[in-house]
Write an enzyme that holds these catalytic residues in place. Structure first.
Site, mmCIF file in Angstrom:
data_model
loop_
_atom_site.group_PDB
_atom_site.id
_atom_site.type_symbol
_atom_site.label_atom_id
_atom_site.label_comp_id
_atom_site.label_asym_id
_atom_site.label_seq_id
_atom_site.Cartn_x
_atom_site.Cartn_y
_atom_site.Cartn_z
ATOM 1 N N CYS A 91 0.902 -1.143 0.000
ATOM 2 C CA CYS A 91 0.000 0.000 0.000
ATOM 3 C C CYS A 91 0.946 1.200 0.000
ATOM 4 O O CYS A 91 2.007 1.157 0.622
ATOM 5 C CB CYS A 91 -0.829 -0.026 1.277
ATOM 6 S SG CYS A 91 -2.074 1.242 1.304
ATOM 7 N N PHE A 209 -7.513 6.741 -1.704
ATOM 8 C CA PHE A 209 -8.089 7.970 -2.267
ATOM 9 C C PHE A 209 -7.306 8.472 -3.462
ATOM 10 O O PHE A 209 -6.166 8.073 -3.700
ATOM 11 C CB PHE A 209 -8.132 9.077 -1.196
ATOM 12 C CG PHE A 209 -6.770 9.507 -0.690
ATOM 13 C CD1 PHE A 209 -5.941 10.334 -1.451
ATOM 14 C CD2 PHE A 209 -6.312 9.094 0.549
ATOM 15 C CE1 PHE A 209 -4.693 10.725 -0.989
ATOM 16 C CE2 PHE A 209 -5.059 9.472 1.022
ATOM 17 C CZ PHE A 209 -4.253 10.297 0.245
ATOM 18 N N HIS A 245 -3.505 7.216 -3.262
ATOM 19 C CA HIS A 245 -3.202 6.267 -2.187
ATOM 20 C C HIS A 245 -3.931 4.962 -2.498
ATOM 21 O O HIS A 245 -5.161 4.930 -2.504
ATOM 22 C CB HIS A 245 -3.658 6.836 -0.838
ATOM 23 C CG HIS A 245 -3.473 5.860 0.301
ATOM 24 N ND1 HIS A 245 -4.262 5.860 1.419
ATOM 25 C CD2 HIS A 245 -2.560 4.881 0.490
ATOM 26 C CE1 HIS A 245 -3.861 4.906 2.243
ATOM 27 N NE2 HIS A 245 -2.832 4.293 1.708
ATOM 28 N N HIS A 333 4.318 2.044 1.935
ATOM 29 C CA HIS A 333 4.363 2.047 3.408
ATOM 30 C C HIS A 333 3.974 0.707 4.041
ATOM 31 O O HIS A 333 3.825 0.629 5.250
ATOM 32 C CB HIS A 333 3.572 3.224 4.015
ATOM 33 C CG HIS A 333 2.171 3.390 3.511
ATOM 34 N ND1 HIS A 333 1.740 4.571 2.939
ATOM 35 C CD2 HIS A 333 1.114 2.561 3.511
ATOM 36 C CE1 HIS A 333 0.461 4.438 2.614
ATOM 37 N NE2 HIS A 333 0.061 3.232 2.941
ATOM 38 N N HIS A 392 3.341 7.184 8.196
ATOM 39 C CA HIS A 392 2.786 7.120 6.838
ATOM 40 C C HIS A 392 1.498 7.919 6.695
ATOM 41 O O HIS A 392 0.904 7.949 5.621
ATOM 42 C CB HIS A 392 2.544 5.675 6.439
ATOM 43 C CG HIS A 392 1.259 5.100 6.974
ATOM 44 N ND1 HIS A 392 0.915 5.166 8.297
ATOM 45 C CD2 HIS A 392 0.235 4.474 6.359
ATOM 46 C CE1 HIS A 392 -0.265 4.575 8.465
ATOM 47 N NE2 HIS A 392 -0.698 4.155 7.308
#
Length: 473
Positions: A91, A209, A245, A333, A392
DNA sequence: ATGTGC
């Protein structure tokens, strides 16, 4: 429980090794912020794992996760801990800059939002690009480089919108390449392949997002940001940024699941399982290489996923405004990588934490209604205490169900409250519920997280970003 | 986070 935290610096605390713990746990946090009890318990469990290198660390955005908290860094030479990477393998956050003032972008905000919404499916279970098993293997093992000989029609559609540099340039801040060479597709289950084969170029749900906003403040342009002329960052220009993200979707989740289960049962049999989530593999077991091989596949899948979404957004901006966004960094992260600390090479697991070596770009997104930050890694003052790691994000303070309610019962966040917190921002979410679950009040104050990061000597602020348009899964 | 929740 807070008495467990021994202060060693205004912003750094230590949980000294006691009873089950094998190593100390360092806690980087704001002096006024407390750690939720469940997260502290998980941190202690994590410090109870065998073969941990030196100590473990938590970042200021720590909160409860599965097995180990989100916001944990551990290193080891002998074991790998799938839960210390997490379910959403790689991620991460991709930041792009658009050489155009936000005012120009806002004139077309409806078009931009609806086109992005249409071309990048957001939310759980959504699908986009379909790939066959061979193409998926190439994506997993070669990452962004697969494009050089890919001739599939879907890829041709986007290929001119992928910066050629991305194919070789190390887009992640870490010194290791964005394409992880350990990737071994043989280690990926059929179930994961099935789920992954329709999920490229999808955003996902939860806190994932796409955000468009502008550079609000400029604090320090040095290190890797010097790549761009300093006038580029003049705050008066209110230049536009785009942030994505997202992660490895169901593909990475399936891989996480595939390996956490045997890790749990194997260590349970031996009676060395600090908690039900904290299984691990010894280097001497075939599972160790297998997990790293599969994890790297998921990591590359996530890099390509974000790169494709970046390409789609680039296409939309070129077609709508005639201006092309420029990639800044794509930073993971949730990942485990081999890194050097002095003469030692160790496997560093970062879960909800990012690498922050000196001069390297660190991305610290706030919640959907609050500002985000671009930081630059500092020479660590505290003797590799954090293994060069930074927070993060802001970190949750409220669980999803607590915020949005459960079984008909209302949650703590009202719709009015949510709308008020999003004043001045145009937003689109999959559902009312997902908006409430991700409301700004569910998160810690990002300013305190940044202050902590600076005061602990980890990284310092370079840019402050203000959101204007938000898409949430 | 996740084709989401004993």
């Amino acid at each position: 429980m807070t008495s467990l935290l021994e202060k060693i610096h205004d912003y750094i605390f230590r949980v000294k090794r006691t009873s089950s713990m094998k190593v100390d746990a360092y806690v980087v946090k704001h002096p006024t912020m407390s750690i939720e009890l469940d997260a502290l318990k998980q941190l202690i469990d994590t410090a109870s794992l065998p073969h941990i290198f030196k100590h473990i660390v938590s970042t200021p955005d720590i909160h409860k996760g599965f097995g180990c908290p989100i916001g944990t860094v551990i290193a080891s030479k002998q074991i790998v801990v799938p839960a210390a990477v997490g379910y959403d393998i790689n991620c991460g956050v991709r930041l792009m800059l658009l050489p155009l003032p936000i005012k120009e972008v806002e004139k077309r905000s409806e078009t931009l939002l609806s086109r992005i919404w249409r071309e990048i499916p957001a939310g759980e279970g959504e699908e986009n690009i379909q790939v066959d098993e061979f193409t998926l293997k190439e994506v997993c093992e070669k990452g962004l480089r697969f494009s050089s000989y890919s001739s599939t029609s879907w890829f041709k559609k986007y290929t001119s919108f992928i910066e050629p540099e991305e194919l070789d340039w190390r887009v992640d801040a870490d010194e290791s390449s964005s394409t992880l060479s350990a990737a071994d597709f043989k280690r990926v289950s059929y179930r994961a392949i099935e789920r992954g084969s329709s999920q490229l170029a999808t955003l996902g749900g939860g806190n994932h997002f796409i955000e468009i906003g502008y550079i609000k403040e400029v604090f320090n342009i040095s290190g890797d940001l010097k790549r761009w002329a300093s006038e580029f960052f003049t705050p008066e220009k209110e230049l536009t940024y785009i942030m994505i993200h997202s992660g490895s979707r169901g593909f990475g989740h399936q891989i996480g699941d595939d390996y956490m289960k045997p890790a749990k049962s194997m260590r349970k049999r031996e009676g060395i399982l600090p908690n039900q989530g904290l299984g691990f593999f010894y280097k001497s077991e075939d599972w160790y290489e297998a997990y790293l091989g599969a994890m790297a596949c998921a990591a590359n899948f996530a890099y390509v996923n974000r790169a494709l979404m970046g390409a789609i957004i680039r296409k939309i901006f070129v077609e709508t405004l005639g201006v092309e966004p420029i990639l800044v960094r794509d930073i993971s992260h949730n990942i485990a990588r081999f890194e050097k600390f002095g003469k030692q090479t160790v496997l560093v697991h970062r879960k909800g934490a990012v690498s922050a070596r000196k001069g390297k770009i660190v991305l610290l997104p706030g919640s959907m209604g609050t500002n985000s930050f671009v930081l630059l890694g500092e020479e660590e003052k505290h003797a590799s205490l954090t293994f060069f790691s930074s927070a993060h994000g802001a970190g949750r303070v409220m669980g999803r169900r607590e915020a949005a309610g459960k079984r008909g019962r209302p949650g703590k966040v009202s719709w009015e409250e949510f709308e008020k917190s999003m004043e001045g921002i145009k937003w689109k979410t999959k559902s009312k519920r997902s908006a409430l679950e991700e409301a700004p009040m569910c998160y810690k104050d990002v300013n305190l997280v940044v202050e902590t990061t600076e005061k602990a000597g980890i990284a310092s602020r370079a840019l402050e970003l203000k959101p204007k348009l938000v898409i949430k899964g």
